[in-house]
Design a protein around this motif. Structure first.
Motif, mmCIF file in Angstrom:
data_model
loop_
_atom_site.group_PDB
_atom_site.id
_atom_site.type_symbol
_atom_site.label_atom_id
_atom_site.label_comp_id
_atom_site.label_asym_id
_atom_site.label_seq_id
_atom_site.Cartn_x
_atom_site.Cartn_y
_atom_site.Cartn_z
ATOM 1 N N ASN A 180 0.871 -1.180 0.000
ATOM 2 C CA ASN A 180 0.000 0.000 0.000
ATOM 3 C C ASN A 180 0.905 1.227 0.000
ATOM 4 O O ASN A 180 1.439 1.619 1.043
ATOM 5 N N SER A 181 1.112 1.820 -1.169
ATOM 6 C CA SER A 181 2.049 2.942 -1.273
ATOM 7 C C SER A 181 1.604 4.141 -0.460
ATOM 8 O O SER A 181 2.436 4.966 -0.071
ATOM 9 N N ALA A 182 0.298 4.266 -0.185
ATOM 10 C CA ALA A 182 -0.182 5.394 0.608
ATOM 11 C C ALA A 182 0.086 5.197 2.097
ATOM 12 O O ALA A 182 0.097 6.163 2.861
ATOM 13 N N SER A 183 0.303 3.935 2.513
ATOM 14 C CA SER A 183 0.549 3.653 3.922
ATOM 15 C C SER A 183 1.614 2.567 4.058
ATOM 16 O O SER A 183 1.324 1.441 4.451
ATOM 17 N N PRO A 184 2.873 2.872 3.721
ATOM 18 C CA PRO A 184 3.937 1.860 3.785
ATOM 19 C C PRO A 184 4.288 1.490 5.227
ATOM 20 O O PRO A 184 4.056 2.270 6.165
ATOM 21 N N VAL A 185 4.854 0.302 5.389
ATOM 22 C CA VAL A 185 5.233 -0.208 6.702
ATOM 23 C C VAL A 185 6.720 -0.563 6.672
ATOM 24 O O VAL A 185 7.199 -1.204 5.731
ATOM 25 N N THR A 186 7.425 -0.134 7.732
ATOM 26 C CA THR A 186 8.839 -0.463 7.870
ATOM 27 C C THR A 186 9.047 -1.143 9.213
ATOM 28 O O THR A 186 8.571 -0.651 10.242
ATOM 29 N N MET A 187 9.747 -2.273 9.206
ATOM 30 C CA MET A 187 10.010 -3.029 10.428
ATOM 31 C C MET A 187 11.514 -3.164 10.641
ATOM 32 O O MET A 187 12.252 -3.474 9.679
ATOM 33 N N LEU A 188 11.958 -2.924 11.857
ATOM 34 C CA LEU A 188 13.355 -3.068 12.240
ATOM 35 C C LEU A 188 13.447 -4.105 13.348
ATOM 36 O O LEU A 188 12.591 -4.145 14.239
ATOM 37 N N ALA A 189 14.471 -4.966 13.288
ATOM 38 C CA ALA A 189 14.638 -5.994 14.309
ATOM 39 C C ALA A 189 16.120 -6.290 14.502
ATOM 40 O O ALA A 189 16.916 -6.161 13.566
ATOM 41 N N GLU A 190 16.446 -6.677 15.740
ATOM 42 C CA GLU A 190 17.838 -7.035 16.018
ATOM 43 C C GLU A 190 18.203 -8.378 15.407
ATOM 44 O O GLU A 190 19.335 -8.595 14.981
ATOM 45 N N ARG A 191 17.214 -9.279 15.355
ATOM 46 C CA ARG A 191 17.483 -10.628 14.866
ATOM 47 C C ARG A 191 16.222 -11.159 14.164
ATOM 48 O O ARG A 191 15.091 -10.823 14.548
ATOM 49 N N ALA A 192 16.410 -11.981 13.142
ATOM 50 C CA ALA A 192 15.276 -12.561 12.424
ATOM 51 C C ALA A 192 15.673 -13.910 11.848
ATOM 52 O O ALA A 192 16.862 -14.185 11.609
ATOM 53 N N THR A 193 14.651 -14.760 11.633
ATOM 54 C CA THR A 193 14.869 -16.103 11.089
ATOM 55 C C THR A 193 13.766 -16.423 10.085
ATOM 56 O O THR A 193 12.585 -16.161 10.338
ATOM 57 N N LEU A 194 14.144 -16.990 8.946
ATOM 58 C CA LEU A 194 13.183 -17.438 7.948
ATOM 59 C C LEU A 194 12.834 -18.898 8.208
ATOM 60 O O LEU A 194 13.723 -19.743 8.343
ATOM 61 N N LEU A 195 11.526 -19.209 8.300
ATOM 62 C CA LEU A 195 11.084 -20.569 8.577
ATOM 63 C C LEU A 195 9.936 -20.951 7.657
ATOM 64 O O LEU A 195 9.139 -20.104 7.249
ATOM 65 N N ARG A 196 9.884 -22.251 7.339
ATOM 66 C CA ARG A 196 8.727 -22.801 6.624
ATOM 67 C C ARG A 196 7.776 -23.408 7.641
ATOM 68 O O ARG A 196 8.196 -24.192 8.484
ATOM 69 N N THR A 197 6.515 -23.072 7.550
ATOM 70 C CA THR A 197 5.495 -23.603 8.450
ATOM 71 C C THR A 197 4.355 -24.178 7.617
ATOM 72 O O THR A 197 4.245 -23.886 6.415
ATOM 73 N N LYS A 218 -1.368 11.872 7.693
ATOM 74 C CA LYS A 218 0.037 12.300 7.760
ATOM 75 C C LYS A 218 0.621 12.073 9.154
ATOM 76 O O LYS A 218 1.270 12.945 9.727
ATOM 77 N N SER A 219 0.386 10.859 9.687
ATOM 78 C CA SER A 219 0.880 10.551 11.028
ATOM 79 C C SER A 219 1.671 9.246 10.991
ATOM 80 O O SER A 219 1.532 8.438 10.072
ATOM 81 N N LEU A 220 2.501 9.046 12.022
ATOM 82 C CA LEU A 220 3.336 7.859 12.126
ATOM 83 C C LEU A 220 2.937 7.069 13.364
ATOM 84 O O LEU A 220 2.870 7.622 14.468
ATOM 85 N N SER A 221 2.650 5.789 13.180
ATOM 86 C CA SER A 221 2.358 4.910 14.319
ATOM 87 C C SER A 221 3.562 4.008 14.549
ATOM 88 O O SER A 221 4.121 3.458 13.602
ATOM 89 N N LEU A 222 3.934 3.858 15.817
ATOM 90 C CA LEU A 222 5.136 3.105 16.171
ATOM 91 C C LEU A 222 4.769 2.023 17.167
ATOM 92 O O LEU A 222 4.113 2.295 18.186
ATOM 93 N N LEU A 223 5.190 0.796 16.887
ATOM 94 C CA LEU A 223 4.896 -0.338 17.751
ATOM 95 C C LEU A 223 6.200 -1.075 18.053
ATOM 96 O O LEU A 223 6.899 -1.509 17.137
ATOM 97 N N TYR A 224 6.510 -1.212 19.343
ATOM 98 C CA TYR A 224 7.695 -1.961 19.752
ATOM 99 C C TYR A 224 7.268 -3.399 20.077
ATOM 100 O O TYR A 224 6.190 -3.622 20.622
ATOM 101 N N PHE A 225 8.112 -4.341 19.743
ATOM 102 C CA PHE A 225 7.770 -5.737 19.990
ATOM 103 C C PHE A 225 9.016 -6.505 20.416
ATOM 104 O O PHE A 225 10.152 -6.134 20.093
ATOM 105 N N ASP A 226 8.756 -7.570 21.219
ATOM 106 C CA ASP A 226 9.817 -8.508 21.567
ATOM 107 C C ASP A 226 9.885 -9.649 20.557
ATOM 108 O O ASP A 226 10.974 -10.144 20.231
ATOM 109 N N ASN A 227 8.692 -10.080 20.070
ATOM 110 C CA ASN A 227 8.611 -11.128 19.047
ATOM 111 C C ASN A 227 7.538 -10.738 18.050
ATOM 112 O O ASN A 227 6.437 -10.286 18.444
ATOM 113 N N TYR A 228 7.845 -10.918 16.777
ATOM 114 C CA TYR A 228 6.880 -10.535 15.730
ATOM 115 C C TYR A 228 7.021 -11.535 14.574
ATOM 116 O O TYR A 228 8.133 -11.866 14.153
#
Length: 368
Positions: A180-197, A218-228
């Motif tokens: 959705n170019s009008a509402s893009p999402v960016t995620m940052l993480a210290e560590r990540a793993t690709l898995l097949r489920t 024209k606002s920014l929403s920020l969500l912190y997570f331990d696991n995503y």
């Protein structure tokens, strides 16, 4: 007679096998290069690469066989003529058409093989290749993500990885979702793993945040997570009810397209011509083989050699292939020209057989 037929067939068979394997191998290698990028990006094994290239072989062999038959026959009969075996056999009572019989038998076998390829193996390979490519393309869990590079496994997903640890986990991960170019999402993480489920590929991220821009307010929403957990299956390009190309269809699907499908209606002429092309193409095997024979032993004997005859035969073979392509293209524009697709190889066979007729010996007048 049977021994002579077997001998000439052997003289043609081994050059035919050699030419087919050589030409097929060269074209197969060039065609397989287009899969290299997909193999690297999707981190596929050599077995997968070999399987993909193997699915291309039927369409390659169908093109190569008539040409290989022409080259093998030209070589075999030129060798027989150079060793004066044709002269000996002619003196023993063998006519030109009798000498051509072994090549005609081989051309019949080539025709059968070509019909099996064009009517069954080629469409089967083409549709299997398409389904396999779609599966590999959407296997996001197996994609190769390079370090220090902005990877774009799909058009709407960008992944950046700073480095990988010894376990293969990704460190310093950035994921940008632009579906959705009008509402893009960016995620940052210290560590990540690709898995097949069982539910599809997932990207498990640890200790990070999710940022989304609301284009309307024209606002920014920020969500912190331990696991995503990010569902990568939603990014896959769904094939849906994609239109089957003519090369992926069997003969009955070409001659009876779905007139309720707008794509079939639009490409109706193309589908019909492709069906006739598959029926006509095997006829070029005997046509080219007879042209090769006629260029060597047809006409009057020439003591100066057969160089000009070989060049002339190759020129006729090239002309025949050009006519085949031209008539096929014209038939797509005008379906009334479809009979010409059959006329070209049939007339070539008739002309070559006519050139192999024995010369008519005219009786000399009696002296007065």
């Amino acid at each position: 007679m049977r021994g002579v037929v077997t001998y000439i067939m052997r003289q043609i068979a081994w050059p035919l096998g050699f030419a087919t394997l050589t030409l097929t191998g060269v074209i197969w290698l060039t065609q397989s290069l287009r899969f290299i990028d997909r193999i690297v990006n999707n981190n596929l094994a050599f077995n997968d690469f070999f399987y993909l290239t193997l699915l291309v072989l039927p369409s390659i062999v169908a093109i190569i066989l008539p040409v290989a038959g022409f080259c093998a026959t030209l070589y075999a009969f030129h060798r027989l003529a150079s060793d004066s075996e044709v002269v000996v056999l002619s003196a023993a009572g063998f006519s030109r058409l009798s000498l051509a019989r072994p090549a005609v038998i081989i051309s019949a076998g080539v025709m059968v093989v070509m019909y099996a390829i064009l009517l069954y193996l080629m469409p089967l390979g083409s549709r299997t290749l398409r389904a396999t490519q779609y599966e590999f393309r959407n296997d996001l869990a197996g994609m190769a993500i390079l370090e220090g590079v902005f990877n774009t496994p799909t058009a709407n997903l960008t992944v950046y990885v700073r480095e990988r640890d010894s376990n293969g986990d990704m460190l310093g991960v950035l994921v940008h979702d632009n579906r959705n170019s009008a509402s893009p999402v960016t995620m940052l993480a210290e560590r990540a793993t690709l898995l097949r489920t069982p539910q599809g590929p997932r990207l498990y991220m640890v200790k990070g945040n999710r940022q989304q821009i609301d284009g309307e307010h024209k606002s920014l929403s920020l969500l912190y997570f331990d696991n995503y957990s990010l569902d990568l299956d939603s990014y896959a390009q769904k094939e849906g009810q994609a239109w089957r190309e003519p090369s992926e269809r069997y003969l009955h699907e070409l001659f009876k397209p779905d007139m309720k499908n707008p794509d079939d209606v639009q490409h109706y002429a193309k589908l019909i011509v492709e069906g006739h092309r598959r029926l006509v193409t095997p006829l070029y095997a005997p046509a080219l083989i007879l042209i090769a024979i006629a260029s060597v032993i047809g006409g009057e004997f020439n003591r100066r050699g057969q160089g000009q005859r070989l060049v002339l035969g190759a020129a006729f073979a090239i002309l025949l292939q050009v006519l085949s392509l031209s008539v096929t293209q014209l038939a797509v524009k005008t379906l009334a020209l479809i009979p010409l697709m059959y006329a070209v190889p049939v007339l070539a066979i008739a002309a070559a057989a006519l050139a192999l007729r024995e010369p008519i010996l005219r009786a000399s007048p009696r002296p007065a």
